[in-house]
Design a protein around this motif. Structure first.
Motif, PDB file in Angstrom:
ATOM      1  N   GLN A 125       0.828  -1.205   0.000  1.00 29.12           N
ATOM      2  CA  GLN A 125       0.000   0.000   0.000  1.00 29.12           C
ATOM      3  C   GLN A 125       0.865   1.259   0.000  1.00 29.12           C
ATOM      4  O   GLN A 125       0.587   2.218  -0.713  1.00 29.12           O
ATOM      5  CB  GLN A 125      -0.930   0.017   1.228  1.00 29.12           C
ATOM      6  N   GLN A 126       1.939   1.244   0.783  1.00 31.80           N
ATOM      7  CA  GLN A 126       2.839   2.394   0.826  1.00 31.80           C
ATOM      8  C   GLN A 126       3.497   2.611  -0.528  1.00 31.80           C
ATOM      9  O   GLN A 126       3.608   3.741  -1.000  1.00 31.80           O
ATOM     10  CB  GLN A 126       3.918   2.191   1.899  1.00 31.80           C
ATOM     11  N   LYS A 127       3.935   1.540  -1.167  1.00 33.01           N
ATOM     12  CA  LYS A 127       4.558   1.667  -2.486  1.00 33.01           C
ATOM     13  C   LYS A 127       3.551   2.195  -3.504  1.00 33.01           C
ATOM     14  O   LYS A 127       3.894   3.021  -4.364  1.00 33.01           O
ATOM     15  CB  LYS A 127       5.107   0.308  -2.950  1.00 33.01           C
ATOM     16  N   LYS A 128       2.323   1.734  -3.421  1.00 31.48           N
ATOM     17  CA  LYS A 128       1.286   2.177  -4.346  1.00 31.48           C
ATOM     18  C   LYS A 128       1.030   3.679  -4.180  1.00 31.48           C
ATOM     19  O   LYS A 128       0.929   4.429  -5.163  1.00 31.48           O
ATOM     20  CB  LYS A 128      -0.005   1.404  -4.101  1.00 31.48           C
ATOM     21  N   LYS A 129       0.970   4.142  -2.916  1.00 32.37           N
ATOM     22  CA  LYS A 129       0.764   5.575  -2.668  1.00 32.37           C
ATOM     23  C   LYS A 129       1.953   6.386  -3.157  1.00 32.37           C
ATOM     24  O   LYS A 129       1.797   7.471  -3.713  1.00 32.37           O
ATOM     25  CB  LYS A 129       0.548   5.832  -1.160  1.00 32.37           C
ATOM     26  N   ARG A 131       3.993   5.632  -5.621  1.00 27.72           N
ATOM     27  CA  ARG A 131       3.939   5.693  -7.082  1.00 27.72           C
ATOM     28  C   ARG A 131       2.862   6.671  -7.535  1.00 27.72           C
ATOM     29  O   ARG A 131       3.044   7.415  -8.496  1.00 27.72           O
ATOM     30  CB  ARG A 131       3.645   4.308  -7.665  1.00 27.72           C
ATOM     31  N   HIS A 132       1.757   6.678  -6.841  1.00 22.47           N
ATOM     32  CA  HIS A 132       0.653   7.560  -7.212  1.00 22.47           C
ATOM     33  C   HIS A 132       1.053   9.042  -7.036  1.00 22.47           C
ATOM     34  O   HIS A 132       0.649   9.888  -7.820  1.00 22.47           O
ATOM     35  CB  HIS A 132      -0.566   7.233  -6.357  1.00 22.47           C
ATOM     36  N   ARG A 133       1.852   9.328  -6.016  1.00 24.73           N
ATOM     37  CA  ARG A 133       2.285  10.704  -5.751  1.00 24.73           C
ATOM     38  C   ARG A 133       3.420  11.109  -6.681  1.00 24.73           C
ATOM     39  O   ARG A 133       3.772  12.289  -6.737  1.00 24.73           O
ATOM     40  CB  ARG A 133       2.741  10.846  -4.308  1.00 24.73           C
ATOM     41  N   GLY A 134       4.048  10.163  -7.336  1.00 26.83           N
ATOM     42  CA  GLY A 134       5.118  10.457  -8.253  1.00 26.83           C
ATOM     43  C   GLY A 134       6.469  10.585  -7.603  1.00 26.83           C
ATOM     44  O   GLY A 134       7.377  11.222  -8.143  1.00 26.83           O
ATOM     45  N   HIS A 135       6.668   9.997  -6.471  1.00 25.19           N
ATOM     46  CA  HIS A 135       7.975  10.069  -5.793  1.00 25.19           C
ATOM     47  C   HIS A 135       8.873   8.976  -6.236  1.00 25.19           C
ATOM     48  O   HIS A 135       8.691   7.893  -6.372  1.00 25.19           O
ATOM     49  CB  HIS A 135       7.810  10.024  -4.264  1.00 25.19           C
TER      50      HIS A 135
END
Length: 135
Positions: A125-129, A131-135
């Motif tokens: 979940q942390q990795k997905k967030k 990636r979604h934020r573009g970091h």
């Protein structure tokens, strides 16, 4: 309280079976010894290791008959017990102990696996967030 020690050959090693009877209950502990122990080695083991034995849960024991006064009868009874091997109640107590330890291992393993699955889920979940934020 009475304690009976039985040294027997459990291929390929010798083992010591300790039976403790008190208040109509039987508790059993089994220790693998290795090569055939001498009397001195058994005595030394009793003095050093006996207090640290892990006893099985108590199993209801049949009333224990008093020892007959006749020495020949005692000798015959000892020979019968020696050929008979481990008592059935002792086997039941050891089996109950094995089953309880297996259940405890199963519960601990399940808890560890669930905690690991939860940790991996949170990491995904942390990795997905991220990636979604573009970091």
């Amino acid at each position: 309280m009475s304690v009976t020690l039985t040294v027997y050959f459990d291929d390929p090693f010798y083992a010591i079976l300790a039976e403790r009877r008190e208040d109509g209950a039987l508790c059993v502990a089994r220790q693998v010894f290795g090569p055939e122990p001498s009397d001195i080695e058994v005595l030394d083991w009793v003095l050093r290791e006996f207090p640290r034995l892990r006893w099985s849960p108590a199993v209801e024991d049949a009333p224990h008959s008093p020892i007959a006064a006749n020495p020949k009868r005692r000798q015959r009874q000892a020979a019968r017990e020696a050929t008979h091997g481990i008592g059935t109640r002792s086997q039941q107590a050891l089996q109950l102990d094995r089953e309880q330890r297996a259940m405890a291992r199963k519960v601990n393993r399940r808890e560890r696996e669930e905690a690991e699955a939860e940790r991996r889920f949170l990491l995904r979940q942390q990795k997905k967030k991220a990636r979604h934020r573009g970091h």
